[in-house]
Design a protein around this motif. Structure first.
Motif, short mmCIF file in Angstrom:
data_model
loop_
_atom_site.label_atom_id
_atom_site.label_comp_id
_atom_site.label_asym_id
_atom_site.label_seq_id
_atom_site.Cartn_x
_atom_site.Cartn_y
_atom_site.Cartn_z
N ASN A 34 -6.75 4.41 0.32
CA ASN A 34 -5.88 4.22 0.64
C ASN A 34 -5.07 5.35 1.93
N ALA A 52 -5.29 3.03 4.92
CA ALA A 52 -4.38 2.12 4.70
C ALA A 52 -3.29 2.16 5.08
N ASP A 53 -2.65 3.75 4.70
CA ASP A 53 -1.49 4.31 5.25
C ASP A 53 -1.11 3.66 6.71
N TYR A 67 -1.77 0.27 7.79
CA TYR A 67 -1.12 -0.73 7.90
C TYR A 67 0.21 -0.48 7.03
N GLU A 116 2.19 1.63 1.04
CA GLU A 116 2.15 0.21 -0.10
C GLU A 116 3.37 0.75 -0.63
N GLN A 117 4.44 -0.76 -0.97
CA GLN A 117 5.72 -0.62 -1.46
C GLN A 117 5.47 -0.69 -2.60
N GLN A 118 5.92 -0.10 -3.89
CA GLN A 118 5.15 -0.16 -5.30
C GLN A 118 6.61 -0.36 -5.95
N GLN A 152 2.24 -9.20 -9.63
CA GLN A 152 1.90 -8.02 -7.66
C GLN A 152 1.04 -7.37 -8.49
N ARG A 159 -1.94 -5.46 -6.75
CA ARG A 159 -1.82 -3.97 -6.25
C ARG A 159 -2.76 -3.58 -4.25
N ARG A 160 -2.13 -3.15 -3.83
CA ARG A 160 -3.56 -3.22 -2.64
C ARG A 160 -5.20 -3.58 -2.20
N THR A 193 -9.89 -5.99 -2.46
CA THR A 193 -8.34 -6.05 -1.65
C THR A 193 -7.24 -7.17 -1.16
N ASN A 249 -4.24 -8.89 0.75
CA ASN A 249 -3.58 -8.66 2.71
C ASN A 249 -3.82 -8.09 3.28
#
Length: 312
Positions: free
Chosen positions: A58, A61-62, A65, A68-70, A101, A103-104, A120, A122
């Motif tokens: 995470n 990835a932050d 990318y 992450e929108q939650q 949805q 999660r990433r 994973t 997307n």
């Protein structure tokens, strides 16, 4: 209701919801055909490994990318809200979020001891893992205690030879199909599976690579690409990665060591089983590679090598 009773019910609520969250990744969810993700090996403590892996993935990835929108699950509901209604509301929200949805990153049962699978969504696992290792290699910052290796899984199929041939003929084309060509090696490991012999699978894959482009060339010392093959029970996981030798077989503990010697010199201390297996595998692969690639070794792949070396 007294303050003590109210606090007790809140504690029970938190424990219940924590259990529900845990079941979301545990339960019956496990590595299956058709998934992409990252296989992460550890030394005994799988629970701690899972937490470290999710934090590390995470974090990077932050950066790559974006956050992450939650959806807000309403965990900070008002003190006056009825506790039973709050429980029902949060359980419904958890179920709805799981249904609509993914999660990433999602930790699943890999089917083998001392290894977890992070599914994973997307994103490209090979590029993310390479980015992490590149940063650790340059900064030498220790960011985990129990994680050993991080192996990206870009594709999976059933662990039977007919399925492997059918799947890899298409899967390997972007790297090894004409006009592309590259130097490569194959790393194979089977867990809880005995119906695939290492030599047979390696020879099978080498034959597919040769058919895609005869200019592809086996190289164990400094390959441009490494084909990772991990068989767990009846699932065969594949990844094609760069800098496998440079990044110490994708070992996050070894990669941060200052002035680290070549992999063969240190793996005896830190990864005895892996190194012994590596030596045996290398000898077997060299013999098989010479037999399977007698024609390709004579081909001139200099131009293709330069093109592939650009990398990340």
């Amino acid at each position: 209701m007294s303050a003590a009773q109210d606090e007790s019910r809140k504690r029970n609520k938190r424990r219940y919801l924590a259990g529900q969250q845990s079941k979301r990744w545990k339960g019956t969810r496990q590595l299956e055909v058709g998934m992409r993700g990252i296989l992460i090996t550890c030394n005994m403590d799988e629970k701690k490994c899972m937490a470290e892996a999710l934090n590390l993935l995470n974090e990077y990835a932050d950066k790559v990318y974006g956050p992450e929108q939650q959806d807000d699950n309403g965990s900070s509901s008002s003190e006056e809200e009825d506790i039973d209604a709050a429980l029902k509301k949060e359980v419904a929200q958890i179920q709805a979020a799981g249904a609509k949805q993914e999660r990433r990153f999602q930790a699943l049962d890999s089917g083998a001891n001392n290894i977890i699978f992070i599914r994973t969504q997307n994103l490209e696992p090979d590029k993310l893992v390479h980015h992490i290792l590149s940063d650790l290699h340059s900064t030498k910052k220790k960011k985990s205690r129990v994680i050993l290796r991080m192996l990206p899984v870009s594709g999976t199929c059933r662990a039977y030879q007919d399925d492997i041939v059918k799947y890899l003929t298409t899967f390997l084309e972007p790297w090894f199909g004409k006009p592309n060509c590259a130097t490569y090696q194959i790393r194979f490991k089977a867990r809880n599976s005995s119906h695939n012999k290492r030599d047979d699978v390696i020879a099978l894959i080498a034959g597919i690579v040769d058919q895609l482009n005869p200019k592809n060339k086996v190289n164990f010392n400094d390959p441009q690409l490494t084909i990772i093959v991990e068989v767990i029970k009846t699932v065969c996981c594949f990844g094609v990665v760069r800098d496998y030798n440079l990044y110490r077989k994708y070992n996050v503990q070894e990669i941060i060591k200052e002035n680290a010697p070549k992999p063969d010199a240190t793996a005896k201390v830190d990864e005895k089983p892996t190194e012994q297996e590596h030596k045996s595998e290398t000898n077997q692969e060299e013999k098989k590679g010479e037999e399977q690639s007698s024609k390709t070794v004579q081909q001139d792949c200099e131009d293709g090598d330069k093109g592939e070396d650009g990398g990340e």
